[in-house]
Design a protein around this motif. Sequence first.
Motif: not given
Length: 567
Positions: A61-65, A261-265, A320-327, A332-339
């Motif tokens: 998945s491109s985002v964590l759930h 902020e772009p990653l909503d962390m 959770k925020d740190l996991a977003i950074f890792a994901q 490859e530098g993108k999380y969901g629609g945010t690069r």
Amino acid sequence: MQKNNLIVAIVSALTVSIAFPGISRATGDLSKNQSQSSIQGENELRNSNQTFSWENPGPSSSVLHPGSAMAAGLIASPLRKIDSVVEQSINEKVMPGAVVLIARRGTIAKQEAYGYAARYTNDQFSEMTSPMTMQTDTIFDLASVSKLFTTTAAMILYEDNAFELDDPVAKYIPEFEQNGKENVTIRQLMTHTSGFKPWIPLYTMGENREERLQIVLSQPLDNEPGETYSYSDLNMITLGILVERLSGKRLDAFVKDTITEPLDMSDTMYNPPENLKGRIAATEYQPWTDRGLVWGEVHDENAWSLDGVAGHAGVFSTAKDLAIFAQMMLQEGKYGGTRVLEPDTVKLLAENQIPQFPDDTHGLGWELDQGWYMDALSGSGAMGHTGYTGTSIVVNPNNATIAILLTNRVHPTRNTVSSNEIRREVAQLTADAIPVAIPDKGDAWFSGYGNNRDATLITNVNLNEEATLTFNTWFRTELINDYGVIEVSEDGTNWEPIGDKMTGNSEKWLIKTVNLPKNTTYIRFNYRTDNLINGRGWYVNNIKLTTKNGNEIPIKWGSDFWIERDY
């Protein structure tokens, strides 16, 4: 027999085909000088469908759930064991509390809180009247894990063509040139090869942030640039200064604008406000800084003296925020629609920049393949970092896996047991939860894992003539220090090794064939480990013993340590 059947959704039917003899050799065999006559052939077993198995994680998945272990392609039982090992560490006063987050393929399969976020009032372990229990969204002082944010910030500027990695630092910070640092490059800052000493008591120097930053820039080198690896906070403080000079913003503002902020962390920041104190894990009682119990402000004295904003420490975050950074890194530098970063930049961050220092493999900011805390999740591509406060992150791209352990191990004092053992145990159990695809959907004997292990799988035979032992095998062990070997004995006391030691990474399932001498009475598979790092372990199955005429000899295996399982 221990069974933990994989649901069809995890591991589809596996078919096995045998390639030509000798096409794939296991890496890292120790006994190059041993006779090769006992090894008749070594083939590779190929599984036609290994979806969700080791190094075959499938789509992510491109985002964590949140989800189940099954949805993540993980086995639940090893993840459950994490609870007891963390609780044991808390009971042994390694740390007052912890949060664990395990994710694979974008699915958070485990997110648990243990113990206390704040428990003591001083370094004598005096109990608080109302200790604060740990929550899954507790905010931690990440300590040196902050260095990953500094490096990412710098690489965002790199993508904007603000600098080249091999540019001298002094090109952008002229005062850095003093005391023989004119040739230190930006890459050397990121890989800790600049020649800086590890640390200075900066908090005892200067009067304000600007004076202290200038003190760092004026420091001489302990070694010539590029000649040694020496992990140094001064490298990352300097890199933070570079970000500020090139961006025109203070480091905390730039990290917020371009990363968090772009990653909503939203729970990641420097200098958390006072109203968040009830969510923050307390750290150390520091009478020498006149701060008393440090709680809600950065623990690191030097970062504190830099107003809480420094390249080496200062970031607060949740699991959770740190996991977003890792994901984001896994994607490859993108999380969901945010690069945040381009794929080529992520590749630079994650590839070994200093092959000349093989024990200290390092990307840009990220540590690579460090078994001392990554344990069985280490290996080619594995990346991570630790923090002095008891934090750690391991990202294994080959398995699309994230393992985060956040603790407040310096609460109420840094003079406690090292948290490295619990870091390894969490990584080890996470790795064990990633299934190894067994040929023919069958079972295999598994050696288990652990320090100072001497695990044997043994059978009693009576060979009146030479015979042949064939078996399928897969192994992932610490190279050289941990290994598997086949041994034979005529009396059960004196043992002789037969064939090569199996160590390192077999990469695939292999077929091995070993000649056994006449008069063999006992055969055993012996797995031996040292006292520190474990790999994923050693598997064998489809074991057959045949005479010269091709007649199969019935054998029954037994062990107090090995287990038979289907993952």
